[in-house]
Design a protein around this motif. Sequence first.
Motif, PDB file in Angstrom:
ATOM      1  N   UNK A   1       9.869 -24.873  20.544  1.00 42.74           N
ATOM      2  CA  UNK A   1      11.312 -24.687  20.408  1.00 42.74           C
ATOM      3  C   UNK A   1      11.651 -24.295  18.966  1.00 42.74           C
ATOM      4  N   UNK A   2      12.441 -23.257  18.833  1.00 37.51           N
ATOM      5  CA  UNK A   2      12.819 -22.797  17.488  1.00 37.51           C
ATOM      6  C   UNK A   2      13.986 -23.637  16.990  1.00 37.51           C
ATOM      7  N   UNK A   3      13.827 -24.244  15.810  1.00 37.63           N
ATOM      8  CA  UNK A   3      14.910 -25.037  15.218  1.00 37.63           C
ATOM      9  C   UNK A   3      15.735 -24.125  14.313  1.00 37.63           C
ATOM     10  N   UNK A   4      16.981 -23.854  14.712  1.00 34.14           N
ATOM     11  CA  UNK A   4      17.873 -23.066  13.849  1.00 34.14           C
ATOM     12  C   UNK A   4      18.424 -23.985  12.768  1.00 34.14           C
ATOM     13  N   UNK A   5      18.500 -23.488  11.533  1.00 31.51           N
ATOM     14  CA  UNK A   5      18.934 -24.315  10.411  1.00 31.51           C
ATOM     15  C   UNK A   5      20.394 -24.048  10.061  1.00 31.51           C
ATOM     16  N   UNK A   6      21.067 -25.109   9.586  1.00 33.37           N
ATOM     17  CA  UNK A   6      22.433 -24.964   9.092  1.00 33.37           C
ATOM     18  C   UNK A   6      22.381 -24.383   7.675  1.00 33.37           C
ATOM     19  N   UNK A 171       7.406 -20.545  11.987  1.00 30.47           N
ATOM     20  CA  UNK A 171       8.635 -21.179  11.540  1.00 30.47           C
ATOM     21  C   UNK A 171       8.308 -22.266  10.536  1.00 30.47           C
ATOM     22  N   UNK A 172       9.255 -22.564   9.638  1.00 29.12           N
ATOM     23  CA  UNK A 172       9.008 -23.537   8.571  1.00 29.12           C
ATOM     24  C   UNK A 172      10.362 -24.074   8.105  1.00 29.12           C
ATOM     25  N   UNK A 173      10.344 -25.155   7.337  1.00 29.84           N
ATOM     26  CA  UNK A 173      11.589 -25.631   6.730  1.00 29.84           C
ATOM     27  C   UNK A 173      11.786 -27.122   6.830  1.00 29.84           C
ATOM     28  N   UNK A 174      11.712 -27.647   8.051  1.00 35.51           N
ATOM     29  CA  UNK A 174      11.819 -29.094   8.235  1.00 35.51           C
ATOM     30  C   UNK A 174      10.431 -29.670   8.505  1.00 35.51           C
ATOM     31  N   UNK A 177       4.696 -26.393  10.050  1.00 34.61           N
ATOM     32  CA  UNK A 177       4.474 -25.394  11.103  1.00 34.61           C
ATOM     33  C   UNK A 177       5.437 -25.637  12.251  1.00 34.61           C
ATOM     34  N   UNK A 178       6.421 -24.760  12.365  1.00 41.67           N
ATOM     35  CA  UNK A 178       7.379 -24.817  13.464  1.00 41.67           C
ATOM     36  C   UNK A 178       7.215 -23.549  14.302  1.00 41.67           C
ATOM     37  N   UNK A 179       7.846 -23.528  15.461  1.00 47.24           N
ATOM     38  CA  UNK A 179       7.933 -22.300  16.254  1.00 47.24           C
ATOM     39  C   UNK A 179       8.883 -21.327  15.551  1.00 47.24           C
ATOM     40  N   UNK A 180       8.739 -20.041  15.749  1.00 52.98           N
ATOM     41  CA  UNK A 180       7.740 -19.373  16.585  1.00 52.98           C
ATOM     42  C   UNK A 180       6.478 -19.052  15.785  1.00 52.98           C
ATOM     43  N   UNK A 181       5.412 -18.720  16.497  1.00 59.08           N
ATOM     44  CA  UNK A 181       4.235 -18.143  15.838  1.00 59.08           C
ATOM     45  C   UNK A 181       4.541 -16.688  15.508  1.00 59.08           C
ATOM     46  N   UNK A 182       4.020 -16.233  14.367  1.00 60.27           N
ATOM     47  CA  UNK A 182       4.288 -14.858  13.922  1.00 60.27           C
ATOM     48  C   UNK A 182       2.964 -14.157  13.635  1.00 60.27           C
ATOM     49  N   UNK A 183       2.408 -13.490  14.663  1.00 62.88           N
ATOM     50  CA  UNK A 183       1.110 -12.833  14.456  1.00 62.88           C
ATOM     51  C   UNK A 183       1.243 -11.619  13.533  1.00 62.88           C
ATOM     52  N   UNK A 184       0.114 -11.217  12.956  1.00 61.03           N
ATOM     53  CA  UNK A 184       0.075 -10.042  12.080  1.00 61.03           C
ATOM     54  C   UNK A 184      -0.308  -8.774  12.841  1.00 61.03           C
ATOM     55  N   UNK A 185      -0.147  -8.829  14.159  1.00 56.82           N
ATOM     56  CA  UNK A 185      -0.378  -7.678  15.038  1.00 56.82           C
ATOM     57  C   UNK A 185       0.474  -7.951  16.272  1.00 56.82           C
ATOM     58  N   UNK A 186       0.537  -7.002  17.184  1.00 58.89           N
ATOM     59  CA  UNK A 186       1.331  -7.240  18.393  1.00 58.89           C
ATOM     60  C   UNK A 186       0.471  -8.004  19.392  1.00 58.89           C
ATOM     61  N   UNK A 187       0.886  -9.221  19.711  1.00 56.10           N
ATOM     62  CA  UNK A 187       0.102 -10.081  20.601  1.00 56.10           C
ATOM     63  C   UNK A 187       0.898 -10.297  21.882  1.00 56.10           C
TER      64      UNK A 187
END
Length: 251
Positions: A1-6, A171-174, A177-187
Amino acid sequence: MIILKTEQQIEGIRQSCHMLCDLLDSLHGRIKPGMSTKDIDSYCHSWIVKRHARPACLHYEGFPAATCVSINEEVIHGIPSRDKIIHDGDIVSVDLCINFKGYISDSARTYVVGNADASVLKLVNVTRECLYKGIEAASQPHARIQDIGSAVHKHAKANGFDVMRDYCGHGVGLDLHEDPEIPNYVCLTMSNPRIREGMVFAIEPMVHMGTHKIRILDDDWTVVTADGKPAAHFEHTVAITHNGLEILSER
Ligand code: MF3
Ligand code: CO
């Protein structure tokens, strides 16, 4: 789950990221032949605690140090050691995470020590460019997460290099390693959410001079290229604010 930040949370993450940017800036010209990777870690660790922050990598899933320091064919997660000595012409990737008041930053740079081969300098420059290509892709209206890897991979390939498949941005911040994963190619098997306001994530191209194949050393952490050729790594934490994309780990 992606945590949106305020906005308030993004301000906290921004402060953590600015601190990390200052630390990585201060390493410029400081990494010299004869130093050990442990020397770099000791410097970073005391720099962070002096500012009343915590090194977020330390003890993360058992990682034994504040800093990931990876030389030449080591791509990521190198464990600092007194026995790993830096030589002229080496490339040294320093990957750090800071926890400041509960807000996590994540950024990495690859430093060139002394005189490196032209092919190695090209690898480092192209990897840095890949980071900014990924950031540019993420900044486009209606962009999706996998547009980042598409841009990163395209630029690496155009320069004759390959990209890491086994590790991703995130994802990062709180949390580190948070969602989403961000590959360096199209997966095709990974999610591909639309990029939207409130997202905070780390884009981190790992570019290999040879093939993308890797192995993990017996220390269970250090990721090296299988062919022994060098690799480089750059990483920024970015936020999507009401003004668009902001690179938090840059001043
Ligand atoms: N920046 C690194 C990453 O995103 C942080 C690793 S911390 C470690 O993977 F403890 F896992 F090494
Ligand atoms: Co990261």
